[in-house]
Design a protein around this motif. Structure first.
Motif, mmCIF file in Angstrom:
data_model
loop_
_atom_site.group_PDB
_atom_site.id
_atom_site.type_symbol
_atom_site.label_atom_id
_atom_site.label_comp_id
_atom_site.label_asym_id
_atom_site.label_seq_id
_atom_site.Cartn_x
_atom_site.Cartn_y
_atom_site.Cartn_z
ATOM 1 N N GLU A 79 15.705 -7.515 -3.563
ATOM 2 C CA GLU A 79 14.685 -6.495 -3.382
ATOM 3 C C GLU A 79 14.822 -5.362 -4.394
ATOM 4 O O GLU A 79 13.823 -4.834 -4.888
ATOM 5 C CB GLU A 79 14.758 -5.928 -1.958
ATOM 6 N N VAL A 80 16.053 -4.979 -4.709
ATOM 7 C CA VAL A 80 16.273 -3.933 -5.715
ATOM 8 C C VAL A 80 15.769 -4.400 -7.069
ATOM 9 O O VAL A 80 15.054 -3.680 -7.785
ATOM 10 C CB VAL A 80 17.761 -3.537 -5.788
ATOM 11 N N ASN A 81 16.107 -5.628 -7.454
ATOM 12 C CA ASN A 81 15.701 -6.160 -8.766
ATOM 13 C C ASN A 81 14.190 -6.348 -8.856
ATOM 14 O O ASN A 81 13.600 -6.159 -9.933
ATOM 15 C CB ASN A 81 16.411 -7.484 -9.040
ATOM 16 N N LYS A 82 13.557 -6.714 -7.751
ATOM 17 C CA LYS A 82 12.103 -6.925 -7.751
ATOM 18 C C LYS A 82 11.326 -5.641 -7.437
ATOM 19 O O LYS A 82 10.109 -5.653 -7.407
ATOM 20 C CB LYS A 82 11.729 -8.007 -6.738
ATOM 21 N N ARG A 83 12.048 -4.558 -7.181
ATOM 22 C CA ARG A 83 11.465 -3.260 -6.811
ATOM 23 C C ARG A 83 10.565 -3.385 -5.574
ATOM 24 O O ARG A 83 9.443 -2.899 -5.541
ATOM 25 C CB ARG A 83 10.677 -2.647 -7.973
ATOM 26 N N THR A 84 11.103 -4.032 -4.559
ATOM 27 C CA THR A 84 10.378 -4.159 -3.293
ATOM 28 C C THR A 84 11.134 -3.509 -2.143
ATOM 29 O O THR A 84 10.674 -3.560 -1.006
ATOM 30 C CB THR A 84 10.124 -5.645 -2.951
ATOM 31 N N LEU A 85 12.282 -2.887 -2.433
ATOM 32 C CA LEU A 85 13.060 -2.242 -1.382
ATOM 33 C C LEU A 85 12.488 -0.858 -1.104
ATOM 34 O O LEU A 85 12.462 0.001 -1.978
ATOM 35 C CB LEU A 85 14.523 -2.116 -1.809
ATOM 36 N N GLY A 86 12.018 -0.656 0.119
ATOM 37 C CA GLY A 86 11.490 0.648 0.484
ATOM 38 C C GLY A 86 10.003 0.614 0.786
ATOM 39 O O GLY A 86 9.339 -0.419 0.710
ATOM 40 N N SER A 87 9.482 1.784 1.132
ATOM 41 C CA SER A 87 8.104 1.946 1.592
ATOM 42 C C SER A 87 7.222 2.541 0.504
ATOM 43 O O SER A 87 7.528 3.620 -0.024
ATOM 44 C CB SER A 87 8.082 2.857 2.825
ATOM 45 N N GLU A 88 6.123 1.861 0.185
ATOM 46 C CA GLU A 88 5.186 2.371 -0.826
ATOM 47 C C GLU A 88 4.475 3.639 -0.348
ATOM 48 O O GLU A 88 4.324 4.589 -1.121
ATOM 49 C CB GLU A 88 4.190 1.276 -1.193
ATOM 50 N N PRO A 89 4.034 3.739 0.932
ATOM 51 C CA PRO A 89 3.448 5.007 1.387
ATOM 52 C C PRO A 89 4.423 6.177 1.299
ATOM 53 O O PRO A 89 4.032 7.291 0.943
ATOM 54 C CB PRO A 89 3.055 4.712 2.834
ATOM 55 N N ALA A 90 5.694 5.952 1.620
ATOM 56 C CA ALA A 90 6.694 7.017 1.494
ATOM 57 C C ALA A 90 6.862 7.430 0.043
ATOM 58 O O ALA A 90 7.041 8.620 -0.263
ATOM 59 C CB ALA A 90 8.030 6.557 2.084
ATOM 60 N N ALA A 91 6.786 6.474 -0.880
ATOM 61 C CA ALA A 91 6.887 6.808 -2.302
ATOM 62 C C ALA A 91 5.712 7.665 -2.756
ATOM 63 O O ALA A 91 5.874 8.597 -3.556
ATOM 64 C CB ALA A 91 6.962 5.529 -3.130
ATOM 65 N N ARG A 92 4.514 7.385 -2.241
ATOM 66 C CA ARG A 92 3.354 8.204 -2.580
ATOM 67 C C ARG A 92 3.531 9.634 -2.075
ATOM 68 O O ARG A 92 3.183 10.599 -2.763
ATOM 69 C CB ARG A 92 2.074 7.596 -2.004
ATOM 70 N N LEU A 93 4.067 9.759 -0.880
ATOM 71 C CA LEU A 93 4.314 11.094 -0.331
ATOM 72 C C LEU A 93 5.381 11.837 -1.145
ATOM 73 O O LEU A 93 5.260 13.041 -1.388
ATOM 74 C CB LEU A 93 4.743 10.992 1.127
ATOM 75 N N LEU A 94 6.413 11.136 -1.560
ATOM 76 C CA LEU A 94 7.450 11.748 -2.393
ATOM 77 C C LEU A 94 6.865 12.288 -3.693
ATOM 78 O O LEU A 94 7.149 13.415 -4.105
ATOM 79 C CB LEU A 94 8.546 10.720 -2.688
ATOM 80 N N ASN A 95 6.007 11.505 -4.330
ATOM 81 C CA ASN A 95 5.403 11.921 -5.597
ATOM 82 C C ASN A 95 4.383 13.040 -5.410
ATOM 83 O O ASN A 95 4.165 13.844 -6.329
ATOM 84 C CB ASN A 95 4.738 10.723 -6.278
ATOM 85 N N LYS A 96 3.757 13.116 -4.235
ATOM 86 C CA LYS A 96 2.778 14.164 -3.969
ATOM 87 C C LYS A 96 3.439 15.470 -3.515
ATOM 88 O O LYS A 96 3.128 16.550 -4.011
ATOM 89 C CB LYS A 96 1.812 13.684 -2.884
ATOM 90 N N LEU A 97 4.371 15.379 -2.578
ATOM 91 C CA LEU A 97 4.934 16.569 -1.949
ATOM 92 C C LEU A 97 6.093 17.177 -2.746
ATOM 93 O O LEU A 97 6.303 18.388 -2.700
ATOM 94 C CB LEU A 97 5.384 16.237 -0.527
ATOM 95 N N LYS A 98 6.882 16.326 -3.398
ATOM 96 C CA LYS A 98 8.003 16.781 -4.247
ATOM 97 C C LYS A 98 8.919 17.791 -3.547
ATOM 98 O O LYS A 98 9.220 18.865 -4.081
ATOM 99 C CB LYS A 98 7.475 17.382 -5.555
ATOM 100 N N PRO A 99 9.393 17.481 -2.361
ATOM 101 C CA PRO A 99 10.257 18.440 -1.662
ATOM 102 C C PRO A 99 11.635 18.519 -2.319
ATOM 103 O O PRO A 99 12.092 17.547 -2.928
ATOM 104 C CB PRO A 99 10.360 17.847 -0.259
ATOM 105 N N PRO A 100 12.327 19.637 -2.194
ATOM 106 C CA PRO A 100 13.688 19.730 -2.745
ATOM 107 C C PRO A 100 14.659 18.737 -2.104
ATOM 108 O O PRO A 100 15.595 18.272 -2.760
ATOM 109 C CB PRO A 100 14.090 21.177 -2.439
ATOM 110 N N TYR A 101 14.445 18.434 -0.805
ATOM 111 C CA TYR A 101 15.334 17.511 -0.105
ATOM 112 C C TYR A 101 14.511 16.466 0.641
ATOM 113 O O TYR A 101 13.478 16.782 1.235
ATOM 114 C CB TYR A 101 16.215 18.249 0.913
#
Length: 216
Positions: A109-131
């Motif tokens: 999953e790490v090598n194929k970049r499928t580990l984790g949640s795509e909606p959570a990644a969108r929120l990370l890129n939008k909100l950019k919280p310090p933690y």
């Protein structure tokens, strides 16, 4: 806690943010997204009702597009964000080699970049919280995300199960103004919740982006 969609006190000194939510603790803004991302349920409404059967007892904990969309409308800065899932691609910002040495079954999953949640990644890129803090994968994993060449950074941390000899605890100091240190409703989140309430999806019908265009 599925009967507390909007959050609330789960036990003494334990506050549940809801399936999606933002609160203030003193002057610290904390946001969160509950549940696990499963694509087959992501676009559906919150159709599950007690008493749950073998299917709905699982699907009721799956992230929905409606809740992610509400969080995507947060504009004021957050200090902390919490999610059960790791954001998709987060391993690229930490020591993924050490991770797969300890958890060999993550390697594909790490090598194929499928580990984790795509909606959570969108929120990370939008909100950019310090933690950003996550759970789910039962291992300790830190990472630092630089948002753009001169943008802010997010310090990500996932912790292990609460068991002897496991990395389940880390103390982090986050500056805040002098008290009172108490949980309060967040004005912006209340406004977003009110705006979205009239289109709260409560059936198995797919909820799509166009449904809210005339409401926001």
């Amino acid at each position: 806690m599925t009967n507390r969609y909007y959050g609330g006190w789960a036990a003494p000194n334990i506050y549940f943010l809801g399936l999606a939510g933002v609160v203030k603790f003193g002057n610290i803004r904390i946001g969160g997204l509950s549940g696990i991302h499963k694509q087959q349920h992501y676009q559906l409404g919150h159709y599950e009702r007690p008493p749950y059967n073998e299917g709905t007892i699982r699907s009721v904990y799956h992230v929905r597009h409606y809740d992610v969309l509400k969080l995507m409308h947060v504009k004021e800065p957050l200090d902390i964000f919490m999610s059960h899932d790791w954001p998709l691609g987060i391993t690229e910002y930490g020591n993924w080699q050490k991770l797969i040495r300890e958890k060999r079954f993550f390697e594909e999953e790490v090598n194929k970049r499928t580990l984790g949640s795509e909606p959570a990644a969108r929120l990370l890129n939008k909100l950019k919280p310090p933690y950003w803090f996550s759970a789910h994968l039962h291992c300790k994993f830190p990472a630092v995300i630089q948002h753009g060449e001169d943008g802010p950074t997010t310090k990500f941390l996932a912790l292990d199960k609460c068991l002897p000899g496991r990395g389940f605890l880390q103390v982090i100091d986050i500056p805040s103004s002098p008290g009172p240190h108490e949980i309060k409703y967040d004005e912006e989140w209340l406004a977003i919740t009110r705006k979205f309430n009239s289109i709260f999806p409560l059936t198995r019908m797919p909820f799509t982006m166009w449904s809210v265009c005339t409401c926001i």
